[in-house]
Design a protein around this motif. Sequence first.
Motif, PDB file in Angstrom:
ATOM      1  N   ASP A  24      -4.459  -3.489  -3.508  1.00 64.16           N
ATOM      2  CA  ASP A  24      -5.478  -4.400  -2.984  1.00 64.16           C
ATOM      3  C   ASP A  24      -4.807  -5.643  -2.400  1.00 64.16           C
ATOM      4  O   ASP A  24      -4.320  -6.495  -3.130  1.00 64.16           O
ATOM      5  CB  ASP A  24      -6.468  -4.775  -4.099  1.00 64.16           C
ATOM      6  N   LEU A  70      -2.990   3.828  -0.633  1.00 64.06           N
ATOM      7  CA  LEU A  70      -4.134   3.247   0.065  1.00 64.06           C
ATOM      8  C   LEU A  70      -4.064   1.741  -0.153  1.00 64.06           C
ATOM      9  O   LEU A  70      -4.097   1.274  -1.286  1.00 64.06           O
ATOM     10  CB  LEU A  70      -5.458   3.789  -0.479  1.00 64.06           C
ATOM     11  N   ALA A  71      -3.916   0.994   0.949  1.00 64.13           N
ATOM     12  CA  ALA A  71      -3.789  -0.463   0.831  1.00 64.13           C
ATOM     13  C   ALA A  71      -4.928  -1.130   1.580  1.00 64.13           C
ATOM     14  O   ALA A  71      -5.480  -0.564   2.513  1.00 64.13           O
ATOM     15  CB  ALA A  71      -2.455  -0.917   1.397  1.00 64.13           C
ATOM     16  N   THR A  72      -5.270  -2.361   1.186  1.00 62.01           N
ATOM     17  CA  THR A  72      -6.261  -3.123   1.932  1.00 62.01           C
ATOM     18  C   THR A  72      -5.592  -4.335   2.558  1.00 62.01           C
ATOM     19  O   THR A  72      -4.514  -4.750   2.134  1.00 62.01           O
ATOM     20  CB  THR A  72      -7.414  -3.612   1.031  1.00 62.01           C
ATOM     21  N   LEU A 111      -3.284   0.911  -9.838  1.00 56.94           N
ATOM     22  CA  LEU A 111      -4.020  -0.071  -9.029  1.00 56.94           C
ATOM     23  C   LEU A 111      -3.311  -1.421  -9.066  1.00 56.94           C
ATOM     24  O   LEU A 111      -3.123  -2.005 -10.133  1.00 56.94           O
ATOM     25  CB  LEU A 111      -5.455  -0.197  -9.571  1.00 56.94           C
ATOM     26  N   CYS A 159     -11.447  -0.412  -4.080  1.00 54.30           N
ATOM     27  CA  CYS A 159     -10.271  -0.088  -4.898  1.00 54.30           C
ATOM     28  C   CYS A 159     -10.680   0.138  -6.347  1.00 54.30           C
ATOM     29  O   CYS A 159     -10.243   1.115  -6.978  1.00 54.30           O
ATOM     30  CB  CYS A 159      -9.240  -1.206  -4.832  1.00 54.30           C
ATOM     31  N   HIS A 160     -11.503  -0.761  -6.878  1.00 51.32           N
ATOM     32  CA  HIS A 160     -11.925  -0.638  -8.276  1.00 51.32           C
ATOM     33  C   HIS A 160     -12.744   0.630  -8.477  1.00 51.32           C
ATOM     34  O   HIS A 160     -12.640   1.286  -9.509  1.00 51.32           O
ATOM     35  CB  HIS A 160     -12.728  -1.873  -8.698  1.00 51.32           C
ATOM     36  N   GLN A 186      -5.573  -7.532  -6.455  1.00 49.76           N
ATOM     37  CA  GLN A 186      -5.355  -8.587  -5.462  1.00 49.76           C
ATOM     38  C   GLN A 186      -4.790  -9.828  -6.149  1.00 49.76           C
ATOM     39  O   GLN A 186      -3.841 -10.437  -5.696  1.00 49.76           O
ATOM     40  CB  GLN A 186      -6.678  -8.918  -4.779  1.00 49.76           C
ATOM     41  N   LEU A 232      -3.258   2.519  -5.383  1.00 52.45           N
ATOM     42  CA  LEU A 232      -4.233   1.707  -4.667  1.00 52.45           C
ATOM     43  C   LEU A 232      -3.704   0.282  -4.660  1.00 52.45           C
ATOM     44  O   LEU A 232      -3.402  -0.276  -5.713  1.00 52.45           O
ATOM     45  CB  LEU A 232      -5.583   1.747  -5.394  1.00 52.45           C
ATOM     46  N   ASP A 259     -10.698   3.687  -8.918  1.00 49.29           N
ATOM     47  CA  ASP A 259     -10.029   3.792 -10.218  1.00 49.29           C
ATOM     48  C   ASP A 259     -11.072   3.841 -11.334  1.00 49.29           C
ATOM     49  O   ASP A 259     -10.754   3.602 -12.504  1.00 49.29           O
ATOM     50  CB  ASP A 259      -9.080   2.608 -10.423  1.00 49.29           C
ATOM     51  N   LYS A 315     -13.583  -4.714  -0.077  1.00 47.92           N
ATOM     52  CA  LYS A 315     -12.285  -4.050  -0.195  1.00 47.92           C
ATOM     53  C   LYS A 315     -11.875  -3.873  -1.656  1.00 47.92           C
ATOM     54  O   LYS A 315     -11.471  -2.798  -2.081  1.00 47.92           O
ATOM     55  CB  LYS A 315     -11.203  -4.850   0.530  1.00 47.92           C
ATOM     56  N   SER A 316     -11.978  -4.974  -2.437  1.00 48.70           N
ATOM     57  CA  SER A 316     -11.594  -4.899  -3.853  1.00 48.70           C
ATOM     58  C   SER A 316     -12.500  -3.929  -4.597  1.00 48.70           C
ATOM     59  O   SER A 316     -12.045  -3.131  -5.404  1.00 48.70           O
ATOM     60  CB  SER A 316     -11.666  -6.275  -4.506  1.00 48.70           C
TER      61      SER A 316
END
Lengths: 490, 255
Positions: free
Chosen positions: A174, A203-205, A94, A55-56, A97, A172, A59, A51-52
Amino acid sequence: MPPEAIALRGLTFAWPTPPEGREAVPLFRDLALHLEEGAARTVLGASDGGKSTLCHLLDALVPAYTGGELRAERLEVLGLDLRREIPTPAQVGLLFQETATQLFTTSVEEEIAWGLEALAMEPQAIGRRVEAALTRFGLAGLNRRPPWTLSGGQQKRLALAALWAQSPRLLLLDEPLGGLDPQGRAEVRAALEELRAEGATLLATAALDRLAPWAESCLLAEGMLSPPRPLDRWPKQALAEHGVAVEDAALERLRGAASPRGKAAVELRGVRYRYANGVEALRGLSLRIAEGEMVALIGPNGAGKSTLLRHLNGLLRPAAGSVRLFGQETAGRSVGELAREVGFLFQRPERQLFAATVREEVAYGPRQLGLAEVDRRVETALVRFGLEGLADAPPAILGYGRRRAITLAALAALETPILVLDEPTVGLDGRGWQQLLAWLTERRAAGTTILLATHEMALAATADRVVRLEAGRIAAQGEPAAMLAGEGGR
Amino acid sequence: MITFDLYVPGDSPLHRLDPRVKLLLLAEGLTAAFLIHSPWAMAAGLLVLLGLLRLNGVPLHLLTWLWRQMRVLLFFILLLQPFFSPGGGVLLAWGPLRWTSGGVEAALYLALRVLLMAYLVAALLFTTEQRRLVQALVRLGMPYEWGLMLSLTLRFIPAIYGLFVTVREAQAARGWRAEGPLLKRWRGYLPVLVAVVIGTLRQSDQLTMALAARGLGRTARRTVWRDLRMRPLDWLALGAGLAGAIAFAALRGIG
């Protein structure tokens, strides 16, 4: 058709080849994701599932800062091809987390100003923008506070405010609701709802279905993303199998594992404790826990839950009053000696791993205490938490979920008659919850005395007794059903 | 949580003085402390400085806190320095080692000098926000990236120390005991350092990405919110400082 904020197709990604003997398993395989501008989406996935990294990647931080092999048919964010262009903070924001790392200045207002200075905004305009962001995210008046003194929910809101000030077109997030207590979660959820209402693209995790900010969810599993579906259209069982949900049955099993009570295992009498800064954390607290009993401590932040737990293995010593384990005073016995009787799980335990291999990590406690059958204990614990295949791997290179499992295995190998757990579920994904619940069920049935502090009412509801702390005293205690009636259930 | 921030929030004249001027005055003060040999002048300077700090809102407990931090060092200076600067009559002799009256005098001077310098540096840190201090260094010519690195270090040292404490606690909770020979005990710290280094590396990886994501280095020139600006009082203090330095140099030239 609205313009696309995210357009991924045929994305394959693998980390750089690890040293000898470990094969490079691709993290993503033929992954696809489409998100229109103005839409909001949750990516559900277990810890260590990528997931992370996703996201990374969106970006353009991966692979630029991490290395790794990336292939894609299409890799576009806001029309930028990420293989050639890097989005600016005015395009993509971003939320990390680990939000604390993202807050790198020494005051709340500076945190927001920093990003605007980086975008070369006119100094006169910065002041106005900072104030607007503070007001917008309910942080007005905290201007000069150092970020690390804020609560978890406030830190997330500050990070959001700092991103929002840079006016990104895509956010984004996380795990924006992970690692927070219920109050922090409510604060951040409200802030996200407002962003949503304003039409932000988000967009979320989430590692747990309950922590999904938006119902419209894709499931990230085995390196692929499923098409989006509302959360209630996913069968709970399927989510649990993918490690992102806890089935009620697992909680029921823990509740049903109650064992007969014996004599007093833990006895606190008139315990007082005051921190060096003058805060009186415990104010004459008495509590008796019988052998085989499971007690859940609840109460707001700062009520004294962690302070109380830390008295059980001698990390803190009472200024007045006494602590007894099985009738013996703890005074005069070191933390190391008390470890024989009390197994202690700290908050954020994954940061405390230090051994060269998983096996050594798990064996550390039993060896230090000179316990019998070290090998048997270690093997049992490794199998219990699915770590047998990783016994020789260094804990440091493993993912978050695995490191959490190691901390439980290290605790399990001690086989202590008393277990003390401080917020054991914070940051866990569905799989972590299931592992924890299954292990507690087993220990409880075997007669282990369990004391845990938690904000999760679903977990507290499985205990024999719930004790509510407020301002360093017991405000109420009793059966879970009666105690939790007013706590809003789960 | 410990912090390395000695700043006392306030709005006194000393607080408001431009940090660049304060840096200059500090440099002058330290130079003077080196050059002055009269203990009376040093003692007078120390008293004036302490009075100034009290008048500018630094609480007494912080001033005595610094004294407590310094006194062990001062004790050792007074104890050991006489051996290294003999002169005058012998007060005590122990084998080849001699405590002489001249040596004791020199030790007293040195102790006084060290104390004065400690309070001078503390005067800057008590009355200046870290951010403004770094800003001042950048404005005096230090590259922005160095300034950022400095403030990040100051920002994350407490977190790293916190991690150290946490890992120690975790070890104790799993049976570590302070027993056995000293060497063995110290070896117990090794894994702790490993955990701290790993934690720090993980964090600095994240930090690098977080800085990039927020736009570090994305524009050729950063703007500065609330930049430092010299006000009349700052110019006055700067002028006084320079005049003082010239007068001091002239006096020493004559003397």
